[in-house]
Scaffold this motif. Structure first.
Motif, short mmCIF file in Angstrom:
data_model
loop_
_atom_site.label_atom_id
_atom_site.label_comp_id
_atom_site.label_asym_id
_atom_site.label_seq_id
_atom_site.Cartn_x
_atom_site.Cartn_y
_atom_site.Cartn_z
N LEU A 21 0.99 -1.35 -0.18
CA LEU A 21 -0.27 -0.37 -0.41
C LEU A 21 0.55 1.51 -0.34
O LEU A 21 0.23 2.60 -0.55
CB LEU A 21 -1.14 -0.05 1.18
N GLN A 24 2.36 1.68 -4.03
CA GLN A 24 1.13 1.96 -4.65
C GLN A 24 0.71 3.69 -3.70
O GLN A 24 0.69 4.13 -5.13
CB GLN A 24 -0.44 1.45 -4.12
N GLU A 25 0.70 4.44 -2.73
CA GLU A 25 0.66 5.31 -2.91
C GLU A 25 1.55 5.90 -3.24
O GLU A 25 1.59 6.98 -3.68
CB GLU A 25 0.80 5.59 -1.31
N PHE A 28 0.92 6.72 -6.80
CA PHE A 28 0.69 7.43 -7.06
C PHE A 28 0.56 9.11 -6.72
O PHE A 28 0.49 9.87 -7.83
CB PHE A 28 -0.74 7.19 -6.31
N GLN A 29 1.04 9.30 -5.30
CA GLN A 29 1.94 10.83 -5.91
C GLN A 29 2.95 11.40 -7.08
O GLN A 29 2.36 12.24 -6.32
CB GLN A 29 2.29 10.84 -3.88
N GLU A 74 -8.33 14.38 -2.55
CA GLU A 74 -8.34 13.00 -1.59
C GLU A 74 -8.37 13.28 -0.15
O GLU A 74 -8.95 12.42 0.37
CB GLU A 74 -6.29 13.35 -1.37
N SER A 80 -8.30 8.96 -5.13
CA SER A 80 -6.80 7.56 -4.13
C SER A 80 -6.50 7.06 -5.37
O SER A 80 -6.73 7.04 -6.27
CB SER A 80 -7.89 7.11 -3.74
N PRO A 81 -5.66 6.51 -4.66
CA PRO A 81 -4.88 5.27 -5.55
C PRO A 81 -5.22 4.30 -6.21
O PRO A 81 -5.17 3.68 -6.92
CB PRO A 81 -3.18 4.70 -4.22
N GLU A 82 -6.21 4.24 -4.96
CA GLU A 82 -7.34 2.90 -5.85
C GLU A 82 -8.07 3.43 -7.24
O GLU A 82 -9.24 2.49 -7.82
CB GLU A 82 -8.44 1.99 -4.57
#
Length: 526
Positions: A21, A24-25, A28-29, A74, A80-82
């Protein structure tokens, strides 16, 4: 017997899941950072405007960078990443397709349509409006919004926000916007008309409970959206035209049912409505008259237009007599013709009663020809005069040019044509009058046919026009009546050595009568 051995389920430890996670975060950032670095300040404000229905203006007013916007989205679980679908939707609307590819965002990802069709409509309009159009819009709003706001370097999207704050613009109230856009750019008005029509249909379907999710998606796909190419403006224009034709056909039966009922009421008021209003022409100054006179076509191997100088001299004398400031331009190319009209549109016409443009040149079915052989369509001639200071004032065009190569024949014997001095203004081979009010396009001939010019006395059309203006203006005749007399006179002309004929054709969207005041001086010509 062979026993099937099933593998045990792979259990992911909390630590590994946490690492996954976190990674993934971070990815995404990093993607959001890349987007931020790729956007200009204006593009960031575009995104802010598109998100105006998702976030409070209180918070959006302080946003100056993409990262600040993304943090707000956000925080409210809109990004969100999802679920990065909102980011994809924003980039699609703003046509950043290259950035989408570079970020490896799935172009086929299912977006949730979080940006309303109303926001997309306003954004599409802002993308199609030029800087000059924006100046004209501000001029039209000078009595609606505080002058301080209009004098600032405010963008069209910011102007939309100000109108929304004053409750002059929202998704169900586009009348003010439509009125302004219609005056500035009629082709863009069709986008608003289509939106309002579809919005009305959608509302009716929701009220009656006859709309499904698939129907709503289909409806959204027909809306004027930047997700399609810019040619969608033309496509939507065609849809609006078909819509009007359908509505007109359907309304004929309904109207016929009310004719008998309303006839008595109409008969009572018919006397009051018989009088057709006149355009105001109270001052000593009528306005500007521009004469574009093309004679020398050596650059494109078309013949010289001998006799056109006689037409120019006559036009100058008559329109000065009528109270116009006359400007003449000689031998203009396509680019120069357009510049003359654009410069004319930029002049201050606030004290003028009307504006006149005379073009003397070779021509084709859909426009006039510059001395470089390049065509200027009739629509291109007229569009530059859609300016605020000419609003609801007559814009008069007199075109001496052929519109094809066909010759109008008449019954009569064939004669020797060797001494025929009458020549045509045809160039080797349709725009029509635009959907704006208060235009007159008086052309020397009908489509696909030639018009005639005598090297010794000028053209049939211009000489008849000037002669009839002299004779009939002092008698109080309106311009369309004068042009009808011109049609009659020219239609009766026949070349001495041939059976050549010519039929002028005025087209107009005038809403009142054009009646020139009787000049105080004597007619300039006899």
């Amino acid at each position: 017997m062979i026993l099937e051995v099933k593998p045990d389920k792979v259990l992911i430890s909390p630590r590994r899941k946490k690492v996954h996670l976190f990674r993934q975060e971070m990815e995404f950032q990093q993607m959001l950072l890349t987007v931020q670095e790729s956007l200009s300040g204006d593009e960031v404000q575009d995104l802010v405007f598109l998100c105006s229905d998702l976030l409070s203006l209180k918070y959006l007013s302080a946003v100056s960078t993409a990262s600040e916007l993304f943090v707000l989205l956000e925080t409210r679980d809109l990004l969100s990443p999802e679920d990065p679908s909102l980011l994809l939707e924003l980039l699609k609307i703003t046509k950043r397709h290259g950035l989408i590819r570079n970020l490896c965002l799935d172009a086929h990802m299912q977006t949730r349509g979080q940006i309303s069709s109303y926001r997309q409509l306003l954004f599409e309009l802002s993308e199609s409006i030029t800087g000059e159009d924006l100046k004209n819009i501000k001029f039209l709003l000078i009595k609606t919004l505080p002058r301080k706001k209009l004098e600032q370097d405010i963008t069209l999207l910011q102007l939309f926000v100000e109108l929304e704050k004053e409750d002059l613009l929202n998704e169900n109230n586009l009348d003010l916007l439509q009125g302004m856009i219609g005056k500035i750019n009629p082709s863009l008005e069709k986008i608003i008309i289509l939106y309002k029509t579809k919005n009305s249909e959608m509302f009716h379907a929701q009220e009656t409970g006859n709309i499904s999710s698939s129907a709503e998606a289909e409806w959204n796909n027909t809306m004027p959206s930047p997700l399609t190419s810019h040619s969608s403006v033309d496509i939507m224009g065609e849809q609006v035209d078909r819509l009007f034709l359908t509505e007109a056909a359907e309304s004929i039966a309904d109207q016929s049912q009310h004719l008998e009922f309303n006839s008595e009421i109409e008969n009572e008021s018919v006397t009051e409505n018989l009088e057709i209003q006149k355009y105001e022409m109270e001052g000593d100054w009528r306005g500007f008259c521009v004469i574009i006179n093309n004679y020398d076509f050596n650059a494109c191997d078309l013949p010289e237009r001998k006799g056109t100088d006689i037409d120019q001299k006559t036009l100058v004398a008559v329109f000065k007599w009528l109270g116009f400031d006359v400007l003449t331009k000689q031998d203009c190319s396509r680019e120069q013709i357009l510049k003359v009209l654009i410069d004319l549109g930029h002049r201050d016409h606030s004290r003028a009663d009307c504006v006149v443009c005379c073009v003397l040149s070779h021509g084709r079915v859909d426009g006039v020809v510059g001395v470089d052989g390049q065509i200027v369509t009739f629509k291109e001639l007229m569009n530059p005069l859609q300016c605020p200071t000419l609003y609801q004032k007559p814009k008069l065009f007199f075109i001496q040019a052929c519109r094809g190569t066909s010759r109008q024949s008449a019954v009569g014997p064939q004669t020797n044509r060797a001494d025929d001095m009458t020549v045509s203004d045809a160039a080797v081979s349709s725009d029509t009058i635009p959907e704006a009010a208060d235009y007159l396009l008086a052309m020397s001939t009908v489509p696909h046919h030639v018009s005639y010019r005598d090297p010794n006395i000028g053209t049939w059309f211009i000489q008849s026009l000037c002669s009839n203006l002299q004779q009939l203006v002092p008698r109080g005749y309106d311009l369309l009546s004068i042009l009808t007399k011109v049609n009659f006179d020219v239609s009766r002309k026949t070349c001495k050595y041939d059976v050549k004929k010519q039929m002028p054709q005025p087209e107009f969207t005038l809403t009142k009568r054009v009646v020139f005041p009787v000049p105080k001086t004597c007619p300039p010509l006899q």
